[in-house]
Write a protein that holds these residues in place. Sequence first.
Motif, PDB file in Angstrom:
ATOM      1  N   PRO A 120     -43.339  -1.619  -2.860  1.00 16.13           N
ATOM      2  CA  PRO A 120     -44.568  -1.825  -3.626  1.00 16.13           C
ATOM      3  C   PRO A 120     -44.460  -1.175  -5.010  1.00 16.13           C
ATOM      4  O   PRO A 120     -43.818  -0.136  -5.168  1.00 16.13           O
ATOM      5  CB  PRO A 120     -45.646  -1.143  -2.785  1.00 16.13           C
ATOM      6  CG  PRO A 120     -45.054  -0.985  -1.431  1.00 16.13           C
ATOM      7  CD  PRO A 120     -43.561  -0.943  -1.601  1.00 16.13           C
ATOM      8  N   GLU A 121     -45.083  -1.805  -5.995  1.00 18.03           N
ATOM      9  CA  GLU A 121     -44.999  -1.328  -7.371  1.00 18.03           C
ATOM     10  C   GLU A 121     -45.476   0.111  -7.506  1.00 18.03           C
ATOM     11  O   GLU A 121     -44.896   0.896  -8.246  1.00 18.03           O
ATOM     12  CB  GLU A 121     -45.803  -2.249  -8.294  1.00 18.03           C
ATOM     13  CG  GLU A 121     -45.540  -1.987  -9.753  1.00 18.03           C
ATOM     14  CD  GLU A 121     -46.160  -3.035 -10.645  1.00 18.03           C
ATOM     15  OE1 GLU A 121     -46.820  -2.635 -11.609  1.00 18.03           O
ATOM     16  OE2 GLU A 121     -45.979  -4.230 -10.377  1.00 18.03           O
ATOM     17  N   ASP A 122     -46.541   0.492  -6.778  1.00 17.37           N
ATOM     18  CA  ASP A 122     -47.056   1.859  -6.899  1.00 17.37           C
ATOM     19  C   ASP A 122     -46.053   2.888  -6.377  1.00 17.37           C
ATOM     20  O   ASP A 122     -45.960   3.991  -6.908  1.00 17.37           O
ATOM     21  CB  ASP A 122     -48.417   2.007  -6.211  1.00 17.37           C
ATOM     22  CG  ASP A 122     -48.383   1.687  -4.719  1.00 17.37           C
ATOM     23  OD1 ASP A 122     -47.529   0.884  -4.292  1.00 17.37           O
ATOM     24  OD2 ASP A 122     -49.225   2.240  -3.997  1.00 17.37           O
ATOM     25  N   VAL A 123     -45.265   2.523  -5.364  1.00 15.49           N
ATOM     26  CA  VAL A 123     -44.234   3.421  -4.850  1.00 15.49           C
ATOM     27  C   VAL A 123     -43.136   3.588  -5.903  1.00 15.49           C
ATOM     28  O   VAL A 123     -42.679   4.700  -6.176  1.00 15.49           O
ATOM     29  CB  VAL A 123     -43.644   2.891  -3.522  1.00 15.49           C
ATOM     30  CG1 VAL A 123     -42.434   3.703  -3.096  1.00 15.49           C
ATOM     31  CG2 VAL A 123     -44.703   2.891  -2.442  1.00 15.49           C
ATOM     32  N   THR A 124     -42.719   2.492  -6.507  1.00 17.59           N
ATOM     33  CA  THR A 124     -41.696   2.551  -7.550  1.00 17.59           C
ATOM     34  C   THR A 124     -42.192   3.367  -8.729  1.00 17.59           C
ATOM     35  O   THR A 124     -41.472   4.228  -9.248  1.00 17.59           O
ATOM     36  CB  THR A 124     -41.303   1.130  -8.007  1.00 17.59           C
ATOM     37  OG1 THR A 124     -40.768   0.423  -6.878  1.00 17.59           O
ATOM     38  CG2 THR A 124     -40.254   1.165  -9.103  1.00 17.59           C
ATOM     39  N   GLU A 125     -43.407   3.123  -9.163  1.00 14.09           N
ATOM     40  CA  GLU A 125     -43.967   3.875 -10.292  1.00 14.09           C
ATOM     41  C   GLU A 125     -44.018   5.366  -9.990  1.00 14.09           C
ATOM     42  O   GLU A 125     -43.676   6.191 -10.845  1.00 14.09           O
ATOM     43  CB  GLU A 125     -45.354   3.353 -10.640  1.00 14.09           C
ATOM     44  CG  GLU A 125     -45.339   1.994 -11.306  1.00 14.09           C
ATOM     45  CD  GLU A 125     -46.740   1.436 -11.549  1.00 14.09           C
ATOM     46  OE1 GLU A 125     -47.729   2.164 -11.368  1.00 14.09           O
ATOM     47  OE2 GLU A 125     -46.827   0.254 -11.927  1.00 14.09           O
ATOM     48  N   ALA A 126     -44.426   5.729  -8.789  1.00 13.94           N
ATOM     49  CA  ALA A 126     -44.490   7.143  -8.406  1.00 13.94           C
ATOM     50  C   ALA A 126     -43.098   7.766  -8.386  1.00 13.94           C
ATOM     51  O   ALA A 126     -42.905   8.903  -8.822  1.00 13.94           O
ATOM     52  CB  ALA A 126     -45.168   7.298  -7.054  1.00 13.94           C
TER      53      ALA A 126
END
Length: 134
Positions: free
Chosen positions: A5-11
């Motif tokens: 998920p994008e939020d996991v990558t961003e984090a």
Amino acid sequence: MSEPPEDVTEAAVAAGIASFMQTFGRVPENFRLMAEHAPGAFAGYGLMRSFAMRGEAEGGALDLKTKELVFALLDTLVGQTEAAKRHAEAAMEHGLTVPELAEGLVQVMMVGGITTWNRSGAEVLRHAVERAER
């Protein structure tokens, strides 16, 4: 296999950037390029780096001087002279002495042969001596 998920990558990207900033004071150009154009790859690297470069207060087993020395020695072994010099500088900021670096570089030469000294080790040590004399 699907992308995380994008939020996991961003984090994870944020954690990698924070790790560089905390221990190195900047994100090196090659890693900024990776973060911009291959954020998933940088995210994985960033999480690994965040783990490996934790200070003792954050649960790290080795002090930052030792971790930076290890990176300097490994980079010397594989011929990454500029990276080895940067890691030696960082280790010196955490208290590494020139004699300690010299001893480690001799160990690298024992494993990697005289070529590692001629290709990289001597330049890394020369750089550290010059830095220590400033």
